[in-house]
Enzyme design. Structure first.
Site, short mmCIF file in Angstrom:
data_model
loop_
_atom_site.label_atom_id
_atom_site.label_comp_id
_atom_site.label_asym_id
_atom_site.label_seq_id
_atom_site.Cartn_x
_atom_site.Cartn_y
_atom_site.Cartn_z
N SER A 115 0.96 -1.14 -0.08
CA SER A 115 0.08 -0.05 0.03
C SER A 115 0.87 1.30 0.04
CB SER A 115 -0.84 -0.13 1.13
OG SER A 115 -2.03 0.90 1.11
N ASP B 34 -7.82 -5.27 -6.52
CA ASP B 34 -7.60 -4.04 -5.72
C ASP B 34 -8.49 -3.04 -6.36
OD1 ASP B 34 -6.70 -1.91 -4.04
OD2 ASP B 34 -4.74 -2.96 -3.91
N HIS C 284 -7.77 -4.98 -1.88
CA HIS C 284 -6.65 -4.43 -1.31
C HIS C 284 -6.01 -5.25 -0.37
CE1 HIS C 284 -3.61 -1.27 -0.80
NE2 HIS C 284 -3.81 -0.87 0.39
#
Length: 339
Positions: free
Chosen positions: A130, A285, A314
């Site tokens: 991330s 995602d 995600h």
């Protein structure tokens, strides 16, 4: 109380926007031992709202990030509550007055930790999930000769416009609570944190995750509402809103070319990354869709596109939520480290 992490004092740290982060502190956690030649270090930055212990699921004996083989350094991002943040900076630059910090600033601070404190001139690998992936891309573009390998997963080199818009929703939810008081709250704005959690809930996992009812069947929640309250609101409520907003600004302004090295030339910044890279998006995602990663890889000279085949959105990339995805990631990191 004994801390399970160390603090590197940066002193008065000049930020990219010209402001000074006074008496800046970078918190970090170390796993393993640096070898005599100082060439076995892996840097593993934290993600949005995460702290070093939220990264530990990917570290362990027999895993790719094996502390018996490597010295794994986890630096905490500015704004996460351990490194310099709105919540721990003394007046007058506390709370809503905390200066704007970029991913570029974070990586410059981490570079100082690595070179000045540890005396490391070359890293074996930089990896992260991330916003940790955002920092990983920055490392590759800012210090292209400093690492062998890069492995950003479920992250991007630049905040996409759609991603920026999603984050505007999170920001609006946090700041709409009357208790927020423009960042000068005396009591935690619970309504805003719960609302932000509900905004996030529609994005963190994929449509297929919800269609297949994995919140119930795999994670064991009693109902969709139970999942929204227990998992998502429970995730956000312990966090400081000003910290969340500081990191959100960092995320929205993430761009490996937004600096004096590349002057906004995004393709040139990607093209400057020399390290052998596995760019690993989550197949479903919604923040960082695979198409963005394909575009990045197309401009990187030594990168391979390795999508994670997962319906966990995600969260295919962390924080250790789905064992199947953890194994896929770990296997790919082992493969990259062995190459």
């Amino acid at each position: 109380m004994t801390l399970d992490y160390e603090i590197f004092d940066l002193g008065d740290f000049a930020l990219q926007n010209g402001a000074i982060l006074r008496d800046a502190k970078l918190a970090y956690k170390l796993f393993g031992t640096l070898n005599a030649t100082r060439d076995n270090a892996i840097l593993y930055p934290t993600w949005y709202s995460g702290q070093h212990y939220d990264n530990e699921w990917l570290v362990g004996r027999g895993m790719a990030l094996d502390p018996d083989k490597y010295c794994i350094i986890i630096p905490n991002m500015f704004g996460n509550g351990l490194s310099s943040s709105p919540s721990n900076t003394p007046e007058p630059y506390n709370a809503a007055r905390f200066p704007k910090v970029t991913a570029y600033d974070n990586v410059r601070a981490q570079h100082r930790l690595v070179t000045e404190h540890f005396g490391i001139s070359h890293l074996r690998m930089v990896t992260g999930w991330s916003m940790g992936g955002l920092q990983t891309f920055h490392w590759g573009a800012m210090y292209p000769d400093m690492m062998d390998l890069l492995a950003p997963f479920c992250g991007s080199a630049k905040c996409a416009r759609h991603n920026f818009v999603f984050l505007e929703g999170v920001k609006a939810a946090l700041t709409a609570d009357g208790a927020f008081q423009d960042g000068w709250y005396s009591e935690k704005p619970h309504k805003g944190l719960r609302a932000a959690a509900r905004v996030y809930a529609g994005w963190g996992f994929s449509q297929s995750f919800y269609r297949e009812e994995l919140d119930l069947k795999t994670l064991g929640y009693a109902s969709l509402e139970d999942f929204l309250v227990s998992f998502w609101e429970g995730f956000f409520l312990p966090k400081d809103p000003n910290n969340l907003l500081a990191m959100l600004w960092t995320w929205q302004n993430g761009d490996i070319s937004a600096n004096e090295l590349y002057n906004g030339d995004y393709k040139a910044a990607l093209g400057a990354i020399k390290a052998k890279a596995y760019v690993m998006p989550g197949g479903t995602d919604l923040y960082f869709p695979p198409e963005d990663s394909q575009n990045e890889v197309a401009h990187m000279p030594n990168a391979t596109y390795v999508p994670i085949p997962s319906i966990w959105g995600h969260f295919a990339g962390g924080p250790g939520t789905n064992p199947v995805d953890v194994k896929f990631l770990d296997d790919k990191l082992k493969e990259l480290l062995a190459s």
